[in-house]
Design a protein around this motif. Structure first.
Motif, short mmCIF file in Angstrom:
data_model
loop_
_atom_site.label_atom_id
_atom_site.label_comp_id
_atom_site.label_asym_id
_atom_site.label_seq_id
_atom_site.Cartn_x
_atom_site.Cartn_y
_atom_site.Cartn_z
N LEU A 52 54.39 15.28 4.47
CA LEU A 52 54.87 16.66 4.52
C LEU A 52 55.96 16.83 5.58
O LEU A 52 56.98 17.47 5.34
N ALA A 53 55.77 16.24 6.75
CA ALA A 53 56.78 16.35 7.81
C ALA A 53 58.07 15.66 7.37
O ALA A 53 59.17 16.20 7.56
N GLY A 54 57.95 14.48 6.76
CA GLY A 54 59.13 13.78 6.27
C GLY A 54 59.84 14.59 5.19
O GLY A 54 61.07 14.69 5.18
N TYR A 55 59.06 15.17 4.29
CA TYR A 55 59.64 15.98 3.21
C TYR A 55 60.36 17.20 3.76
O TYR A 55 61.45 17.57 3.28
N GLU A 56 59.81 17.83 4.77
CA GLU A 56 60.46 19.00 5.36
C GLU A 56 61.79 18.60 5.98
O GLU A 56 62.80 19.30 5.81
N ALA A 57 61.83 17.46 6.67
CA ALA A 57 63.09 16.99 7.25
C ALA A 57 64.10 16.65 6.14
O ALA A 57 65.29 16.97 6.26
N LEU A 58 63.63 16.02 5.05
CA LEU A 58 64.51 15.71 3.92
C LEU A 58 65.03 17.00 3.26
O LEU A 58 66.21 17.10 2.92
N THR A 59 64.16 17.99 3.11
CA THR A 59 64.55 19.27 2.51
C THR A 59 65.61 19.95 3.36
O THR A 59 66.58 20.53 2.84
N ASN A 60 65.45 19.88 4.68
CA ASN A 60 66.46 20.46 5.58
C ASN A 60 67.81 19.79 5.37
O ASN A 60 68.85 20.45 5.42
N SER A 61 67.81 18.48 5.13
CA SER A 61 69.08 17.78 4.88
C SER A 61 69.75 18.30 3.62
O SER A 61 70.95 18.55 3.60
N VAL A 62 68.98 18.46 2.55
CA VAL A 62 69.54 18.96 1.29
C VAL A 62 70.08 20.38 1.48
O VAL A 62 71.19 20.71 1.06
N THR A 63 69.29 21.22 2.12
CA THR A 63 69.61 22.65 2.23
C THR A 63 70.70 22.94 3.26
O THR A 63 71.58 23.76 3.01
N HIS A 64 70.62 22.29 4.41
CA HIS A 64 71.50 22.66 5.52
C HIS A 64 72.66 21.69 5.76
O HIS A 64 73.74 22.12 6.14
N ALA A 65 72.44 20.41 5.54
CA ALA A 65 73.51 19.45 5.81
C ALA A 65 74.56 19.47 4.71
O ALA A 65 75.73 19.18 4.96
N TYR A 66 74.12 19.79 3.49
CA TYR A 66 75.03 19.80 2.35
C TYR A 66 74.90 21.14 1.61
O TYR A 66 74.57 21.18 0.43
N PRO A 67 75.15 22.26 2.29
CA PRO A 67 74.91 23.58 1.68
C PRO A 67 75.86 23.92 0.54
O PRO A 67 75.55 24.79 -0.26
N ASP A 68 76.97 23.22 0.43
CA ASP A 68 77.92 23.53 -0.64
C ASP A 68 77.48 22.98 -2.00
O ASP A 68 78.12 23.20 -3.01
N GLY A 69 76.36 22.24 -2.00
CA GLY A 69 75.82 21.70 -3.24
C GLY A 69 76.44 20.39 -3.67
O GLY A 69 76.03 19.81 -4.67
N LYS A 70 77.42 19.89 -2.93
CA LYS A 70 78.06 18.62 -3.29
C LYS A 70 77.20 17.43 -2.92
O LYS A 70 77.42 16.33 -3.39
N GLY A 71 76.25 17.64 -2.06
CA GLY A 71 75.33 16.56 -1.68
C GLY A 71 75.98 15.53 -0.79
O GLY A 71 77.13 15.63 -0.39
N GLY A 72 75.22 14.52 -0.51
CA GLY A 72 75.64 13.44 0.35
C GLY A 72 74.45 12.53 0.55
O GLY A 72 73.39 12.73 -0.05
#
Length: 148
Positions: A52-72
Motif C-alpha cells: 500500500l505504501a509503495g502503491y501510494e508513492a507510485l500513484t503520486n508519481s502518476v498524478t503529480h510528476a506527470y500531471p499533463d497525462g503524457k506520462g513518463g
C-alpha cells in the motif's frame, strides 16, 4: 505489463522495475511488490502495508510528476537486508509548485505512507522525486530494533 508477466530484475531479496507511470502499470507493480514481500515470508499485514505504501508513492508519481497525462518513467526498487526492508519509488517528472508554506510531505498520500512505513524520506529536484521507505523487521524475540 500484463498480469501474467513478472518484472525483470526480481530476485529472492530484491525487486527492480522500470515501467511507464500509468494507472494500469502501477496497479500491477503494487501486486508484484506484495507478491515479493509474501515470498520473503513476511507477515501478511506487513506485506500489504509495504504494498500500500509503495502503491501510494507510485500513484503520486502518476498524478503529480506527470500531471499533463503524457506520462513518463517510474522506478520501483525493493530490497531486504537482514531485518531491514527498503522500498524506493523514483520518478523523472516535475511536480507543480506547492502553495507557500506547504511541503510535499503535507499531502494526504505522504501522511498515509508515513503511517505505514517505519521511516520515510522524500527528495525532490528538477530531475524528479524519490520516495524512500523502510521497515525494520522484528527480531526473533518479537522486538524491532530502532532505525535512525
Amino acid at each position: 505489463m500484463d498480469s501474467t508477466s513478472r518484472p525483470s530484475g526480481c530476485t529472492e531479496t530484491s525487486l527492480h522495475c522500470h515501467w511507464p507511470a500509468s494507472p494500469r502499470d502501477i496497479t500491477e507493480l503494487r501486486y508484484e511488490l506484495v507478491r515479493w514481500a509474501h515470498d520473503l515470508d513476511l507477515p501478511g499485514h506487513l506485506a500489504h502495508a509495504i504494498g500500500l505504501a509503495g502503491y501510494e508513492a507510485l500513484t503520486n508519481s502518476v498524478t503529480h510528476a506527470y500531471p499533463d497525462g503524457k506520462g513518463g518513467p517510474v522506478e520501483l526498487h525493493a530490497s531486504r537486508d537482514h531485518d531491514l526492508i527498503a522500498v524506493t519509488v523514483i520518478d523523472r517528472g516535475r511536480w507543480k509548485p506547492l502553495p507557500p508554506g506547504r511541503t510535499m510531505a503535507d499531502g494526504r498520500g505522504f501522511r498515509l505512507i508515513r503511517g505505514l512505513a517505519g521511516h520515510v524520506e522524500i527528495t525532490a529536484s528538477d530531475e524528479g522525486t524519490t520516495v524512500s521507505m523502510t521497515w525494520q523487521l522484528p527480531h526473533r524475540d518479537g522486538r524491532a530494533r530502532s532505525i535512525a
